[in-house]
Design an enzyme around this catalytic site. Structure first.
Site, PDB file in Angstrom:
ATOM      1  NE  ARG A 133      -6.028   8.419   2.071  1.00 23.88           N
ATOM      2  CZ  ARG A 133      -5.658   7.361   1.351  1.00 23.88           C
ATOM      3  NH1 ARG A 133      -6.375   6.284   1.348  1.00 23.88           N
ATOM      4  NH2 ARG A 133      -4.594   7.425   0.609  1.00 23.88           N
ATOM      5  NE  ARG A 188      -8.550   3.174   2.290  1.00 26.19           N
ATOM      6  CZ  ARG A 188      -7.240   3.040   2.437  1.00 26.19           C
ATOM      7  NH1 ARG A 188      -6.573   2.177   1.694  1.00 26.19           N
ATOM      8  NH2 ARG A 188      -6.593   3.744   3.321  1.00 26.19           N
ATOM      9  NE  ARG A 237     -14.026   4.456  -5.032  1.00 23.28           N
ATOM     10  CZ  ARG A 237     -13.705   3.862  -6.181  1.00 23.28           C
ATOM     11  NH1 ARG A 237     -14.563   3.867  -7.185  1.00 23.28           N
ATOM     12  NH2 ARG A 237     -12.561   3.236  -6.319  1.00 23.28           N
ATOM     13  CG  ASP A 294      -5.608  10.187  -4.596  1.00 24.75           C
ATOM     14  OD1 ASP A 294      -5.926   9.412  -3.686  1.00 24.75           O
ATOM     15  OD2 ASP A 294      -4.479  10.205  -5.103  1.00 24.75           O
ATOM     16  CE1 TYR A 328       2.217   6.306  -4.626  1.00 27.02           C
ATOM     17  CE2 TYR A 328       2.051   8.547  -3.797  1.00 27.02           C
ATOM     18  CZ  TYR A 328       1.887   7.190  -3.620  1.00 27.02           C
ATOM     19  OH  TYR A 328       1.400   6.704  -2.433  1.00 27.02           O
TER      20      TYR A 328
END
Ligand code: CP3
Length: 330
Positions: free
Chosen positions: A5, A9, A18, A54, A132
């Site tokens: 990561r 973020r 983004r 992702d 998920y």
């Protein structure tokens, strides 16, 4: 060394490039995805880039109905509940379904190759993606997932097999487009007992690694909370086993056995501590990693509140200390 990561973020340039909107829409824009892949390489001087994408991209691309909610994670409108739901997981045609991913790989490697910096491609492992699809979103106990696993083992193994085929097709296409290593994220496998993992998950995961063998690229196998699974994970076929911060690397090496490299394992929350703590713990990870056969990384992803300057200092420290880096210094 690189950071899981590392893109996104925590980087202001990420937020600027983004904008708002779904991350899946950002991933569908190859020029943007390539730029977001390169940002942390420029900022930190890490030794590898990880593709900006992702783990739910392939299942979203075949139309399963997945979105990624900011601050929450993947959510599924109609979760996987019945045998009939298998039909919603048709095989992935990487070029037709995820051509934008492959274009991002090509654009990123065009910049990275001349610098001698490898691009790591990735996919979600069958169990983690299944969690998920079955739960319908992020979970703490994976109750529905385990209920399916135990209650209908035949359907469970068909689900995992379909997801293994998708992960394999995606990873192969990323390598053929230019990625020079791959990581399979089984982030939530640590929720399982060793017996359940071995019986109900390992066969599908092993299928993914076996299907990559002929490509000759390094394969990394990662999960969180997998201390009790490390020996089993080491048998799945990857060259590199990722370790979170709960098991020191010298102990992880005993569990994994010879013939594998380890990746990890600084606690991501340590990056929020004063620098002397970060430095001491980074040195400890390096020492326990033993110098060779060790890819320095965090034990899980960079936390959003991490100061990018701390990550840059960690890179500098690791490079100064690492014999491998000294001999291959560009
Ligand atoms: O540097 C990188 O690693 C970037 C590429 C990347 C992303 N997701 C982009 C992303 C990678 C390798 C992933 C993998 C991924 N996605 C995993 C496995 C890694 C892990 O941390 O265990 C998992 C479990 C997911 C599913 C997912 N996607 C979650 C749980 C979240 C977090 C939701 C949030 O907002 O905190 C996402 C969204 C996501 N994927 C973000 C990024 C940069 C953050 C949100 C955004 O920018 O919209």
């Amino acid at each position: 060394m690189w950071f899981m990561r590392q893109a996104g973020r925590s980087l202001p340039e990420y937020r600027a490039a983004r904008g708002d909107g779904s991350i899946l829409d950002a991933i569908r824009r190859p020029e943007l995805a390539a730029e977001l892949t390169l940002q942390p390489v420029r900022r930190y001087g890490v030794d590898a880039a990880i593709l900006f994408s992702d783990i739910v991209v392939p299942v979203a691309a075949v139309g399963f109905g997945v979105e990624v909610e900011q601050g929450r994670g993947p959510v599924v409108e109609r979760p996987f509940r019945h045998r009939a739901d298998l039909a919603r997981l048709r095989p992935l045609g990487p070029e037709a379904d995820t051509g934008y991913v492959l274009e991002a790989v090509r654009l990123a490697t065009r910049e990275l190759d001349p610098l001698g910096i490898p691009l790591i491609g990735f996919a979600g492992a069958p169990f983690t993606v299944a969690s998920y699809l079955v739960e319908g979103g992020p979970s703490r106990v994976y109750a529905r997932t385990k209920a399916l696993m135990h209650g209908d083992p035949a359907l469970w193994s068909q689900l995992l097999d379909a997801l293994a085929d998708m992960a394999l097709a995606s990873l192969r296409s990323q390598v053929l487009a230019g990625a020079s290593a791959v990581q399979l994220f089984d982030s939530w496998a640590g929720a399982l007992s060793p017996a359940d993992y071995e019986r109900s998950v390992l066969p599908a995961t092993s299928k993914v690694f076996a299907g990559l063998a002929d490509l000759g690229v390094p394969r990394i196998h990662f999960g969180v909370g997998t201390g009790e699974l490390l020996a089993l994970m080491a048998g799945a076929g990857a060259e590199v086993v990722g370790v979170d911060w709960r098991v020191p690397l010298d102990e992880a090496r005993r569990r994994v056995g010879p013939g594998h490299a380890l990746q990890g394992n600084l606690d991501p929350t340590t990056c929020l501590a004063p620098w002397d703590v970060v430095e001491a713990q980074t040195r400890d990870v390096l020492e326990r990693g033993g110098g060779t056969g060790h890819v320095f990384n965090l034990g899980h992803g960079v936390l959003p509140e991490t100061d990018p300057d701390v990550l840059a200092r960690i890179v500098e420290l690791v490079h100064e200390t690492s014999p491998a880096h000294a001999s291959t210094r560009r």
